[in-house]
Design an enzyme around this catalytic site. Structure first.
Site, PDB file in Angstrom:
ATOM      1  N   GLY A   1      -9.854  -7.329  -2.576  1.00 27.00           N
ATOM      2  CA  GLY A   1      -8.987  -6.187  -2.296  1.00 27.00           C
ATOM      3  C   GLY A   1      -9.727  -4.902  -2.512  1.00 27.00           C
ATOM      4  O   GLY A   1     -10.501  -4.442  -1.676  1.00 27.00           O
ATOM      5  N   SER A   2      -9.525  -4.337  -3.680  1.00 24.71           N
ATOM      6  CA  SER A   2     -10.095  -3.032  -3.968  1.00 24.71           C
ATOM      7  C   SER A   2     -11.604  -3.110  -4.201  1.00 24.71           C
ATOM      8  O   SER A   2     -12.294  -2.098  -4.109  1.00 24.71           O
ATOM      9  CB  SER A   2      -9.409  -2.457  -5.207  1.00 24.71           C
ATOM     10  OG  SER A   2      -8.025  -2.741  -5.161  1.00 24.71           O
TER      11      SER A   2
ATOM     12  N   ASP B   1      -9.571  -6.450   2.164  1.00 25.78           N
ATOM     13  CA  ASP B   1      -8.556  -5.406   2.332  1.00 25.78           C
ATOM     14  C   ASP B   1      -9.188  -4.196   2.997  1.00 25.78           C
ATOM     15  O   ASP B   1     -10.238  -3.715   2.543  1.00 25.78           O
ATOM     16  CB  ASP B   1      -8.029  -4.950   0.958  1.00 25.78           C
ATOM     17  CG  ASP B   1      -6.991  -5.905   0.404  1.00 25.78           C
ATOM     18  OD1 ASP B   1      -6.677  -6.903   1.070  1.00 25.78           O
ATOM     19  OD2 ASP B   1      -6.489  -5.639  -0.711  1.00 25.78           O
TER      20      ASP B   1
ATOM     21  N   GLY C   1      -5.850  -5.083  -7.954  1.00 28.95           N
ATOM     22  CA  GLY C   1      -6.167  -3.674  -8.195  1.00 28.95           C
ATOM     23  C   GLY C   1      -6.770  -3.373  -9.547  1.00 28.95           C
ATOM     24  O   GLY C   1      -6.912  -2.221  -9.921  1.00 28.95           O
TER      25      GLY C   1
ATOM     26  N   LYS D   1       0.597  -7.277   4.934  1.00 37.73           N
ATOM     27  CA  LYS D   1       1.503  -7.656   3.845  1.00 37.73           C
ATOM     28  C   LYS D   1       2.932  -7.218   4.121  1.00 37.73           C
ATOM     29  O   LYS D   1       3.169  -6.108   4.615  1.00 37.73           O
ATOM     30  CB  LYS D   1       1.056  -6.999   2.538  1.00 37.73           C
ATOM     31  CG  LYS D   1      -0.227  -7.560   1.950  1.00 37.73           C
ATOM     32  CD  LYS D   1      -0.509  -6.891   0.609  1.00 37.73           C
ATOM     33  CE  LYS D   1      -1.934  -7.112   0.118  1.00 37.73           C
ATOM     34  NZ  LYS D   1      -2.199  -8.474  -0.347  1.00 37.73           N
TER      35      LYS D   1
ATOM     36  N   GLY E   1      -8.322  -9.242  -8.365  1.00 37.84           N
ATOM     37  CA  GLY E   1      -9.266  -8.814  -9.396  1.00 37.84           C
ATOM     38  C   GLY E   1     -10.707  -9.187  -9.146  1.00 37.84           C
ATOM     39  O   GLY E   1     -11.572  -8.966  -9.994  1.00 37.84           O
TER      40      GLY E   1
END
Lengths: 363, 196
Positions: free
Chosen positions: A306-307, A61, A190, A118, A285
């Site tokens: 992602g994060s 991301d 997240g 997205k 996650g």
């Protein structure tokens, strides 16, 4: 007279060919001059094939061109262009929508690897807009606020391939029947907590093992049960007194029977191959190199982070370490080496303490 | 006969399946397997570089120094095939995108490659292609590279307009498309026969 006609003809030519909107004139003319009848675009083979090229890789991301370059430099196979990473979407609340196309284009211009973006669940127009921008894959994602509580997009109608989240084999089969070229676990985006992604991978693996041993009658029963969520709209209407018929189209141009048949075919593929018939990534996650390697161990074909990267304390190092651990998940010493001295991982969250679980969006 | 499919990243398994099928069809005893292990690569009789992202694969094969083994095998005359991203890595000359991303090439073929030559994913396509020594073949191009130019010692096997999309230099085979994605194993058979 002629002075008027020439600019008009020129204007009409430009408008109809749309060349002023196309980025790469050379490619446009090149493709249009080739025998178009012989070229076929957006086939199932091409869409699923694109996803296969991502196998063994990490998709990261990113929210700007600079992060995209860090990801490419670290060896990411693709980037997901976002307005905010999931951790920030979660923190800020409100409705989360498709990212600003200008931002997506900036990221597309910054890197040579594929760029994904997205759209909201069911939001056909956001998906069409992303396709028009030229993104390489659309993620119909529960991380954004769903736009349709009944249905996901009929992805067979698009040239651009789609990836969709799934928590179970049923969700995965529905998305594949709708045309998804890639599945990813939903996990819990997240949070920096891998527990939900692990759960979803186990659920899918266990179900696949069972499907492998089923006969045709049993497969058909499963297909009927997997098709039930498509009935929700029709059933809501029937509660008000409108009678349903068997040959009603309950989703796009499909009757319940068509959907059961389609899902049965997907299940037969699952049985034959002993796995999902499309590439299956882990997502939601994953925060550390060891998390990524763990998901590969559980049977993921690759991972989305992602994060995890841009919420860590050392972005380039973290990105590189996750790539290395993903490719070399079988070799514990490489995973250990890659995990050394990375600084702090993103701060995680316990699932029970969340205000909302994003994974419950979209059945 | 041992065929090593370099398992850094990409559609490794598809090549393993296709190569094993081709071996069976030819009645040749042997097996194709996925590996990134230096010794296994060194001991193999033929090497396949799969499709994927060339930037990623390049980093991983150089980091683990399996790149050196591939080069050594190619110099010894063992057949090496690269499809899509793999064909980029085989080239001596990269384009602007290769330079910009500082992608290290194996530099085994006198060819000039261009990454993403046909555009982005929406421009990806499949087409019936006429390939020298093979015949008509359903070729799948996915964000494919093309070969802009080849030296005189390189044999052009297929072209699409002005682009070379399949070529061979002695024991090395470069393809812009993905024969491993279809059930047609003729290209893998051709490759295996190169080992003799």
């Amino acid at each position: 007279m002629f002075l008027l006609v020439i600019p008009l003809v020129l204007f009409l030519f430009i408008e109809f060919t749309g060349i002023h909107r196309k980025k790469n004139l050379y490619i446009t003319f090149y493709m249009e001059n080739m025998d178009l009848e012989k070229l076929r675009f957006g086939t199932e083979l091409i869409k699923r094939g694109f996803a296969k090229m991502q196998k063994g890789g990490v998709i990261m991301d990113v929210t700007n061109a600079e992060q995209a370059k860090i990801a490419e430099e670290a060896g990411a196979v693709a980037v997901m262009a976002l307005h905010k990473v999931p951790a920030d979407i979660r923190a800020s609340g409100g409705v989360a929508r498709m990212a600003d196309p200008k931002k997506i284009e900036e990221i597309m211009d910054a890197v040579t690897i594929p760029v994904m973006a997205k759209c909201r669940i069911g939001h056909i127009i956001e998906a069409r807009a992303l396709e028009a921008l030229g993104v390489d894959m659309v993620d119909e994602s529960e991380v954004l606020t769903p736009a349709d509580i009944f249905f996901h997009i009929n992805k067979k109608k698009f040239i651009v391939p789609f990836v969709c989240g799934a928590r179970s084999l049923g969700e995965a089969c529905r998305r594949i029947w709708e045309g998804a070229a890639m599945i990813r676990t939903k996990g819990e985006a997240g949070t920096g907590n891998v527990v939900e992604a692990v759960k979803h991978m186990h659920l899918m693996n266990f179900a696949i093992e069972k499907v492998k041993k089923m006969d045709d009658t049993e497969l058909n029963e499963v297909a009927v049960s997997y098709a039930l969520p498509y009935k929700r709209l029709a059933e809501s209407v029937s509660k008000e007194g409108i009678k349903l018929k068997d040959d009603d189209f309950i989703y796009e141009e499909y009757t319940f029977e068509d959907i059961v048949k389609g899902l049965y075919e997907v299940l037969q593929e699952v049985k034959k191959m002993g796995r999902l018939p499309v590439v299956n990534f882990a997502a939601g996650g994953i925060a550390t190199p060891a998390d990524a390697a763990f998901m590969m161990y559980l049977g993921a074909d690759g991972v989305f982070v992602g994060s995890g990267i841009f919420k860590s304390s050392n972005h380039p190092e973290y990105a590189r370490a996750i790539v290395e651990a993903t490719e070399n998940w079988r070799d514990a010493s490489i995973v250990a080496e890659a995990s050394k001295g990375l600084g702090e991982a993103m701060k995680g969250q316990e699932i029970e303490k969340l205000a909302e679980q994003l994974q419950t969006r979209g059945l | 006969m041992k065929i090593a499919v370099i398992a850094a990243q990409g559609d490794v398994e598809e090549h393993v399946v296709a190569a094993n099928k081709a071996l069976r069809k030819l009645g040749i005893e042997g097996k194709a397997f996925a590996t990134i292990d230096k010794e296994e690569v060194a001991e193999s009789d033929a090497i396949i570089l799969p499709g994927g992202e060339s930037t990623t694969i390049s980093k991983l094969i150089h980091k683990s120094s399996v790149a050196e083994e591939i080069k050594k095998a190619a110099r010894e005359g063992k057949p090496v095939m690269g499809t899509c991203a793999g064909s980029i890595l085989l080239a001596k000359h990269g384009d602007e995108e290769v330079r910009k991303t500082k992608t290290k090439l194996l530099e085994l073929m006198d060819i000039w490659v261009k990454r993403n030559a046909f555009g982005r994913q929406r421009e990806s396509f499949q087409i019936r292609l006429d390939i020298k020594g093979i015949g008509e073949f359903e070729a799948v191009f996915i964000r494919a590279p093309a070969i802009l130019k080849v030296s005189s010692n390189v044999d052009v096997l297929a072209k699409l307009d002005d682009y070379v999309v399949a070529c061979q230099q002695d024991n090395i085979l470069a393809l812009s498309f993905h024969p491993e994605l279809t059930d047609d194993t003729r290209i893998h058979e051709y490759f295996i026969k190169m080992a003799k």
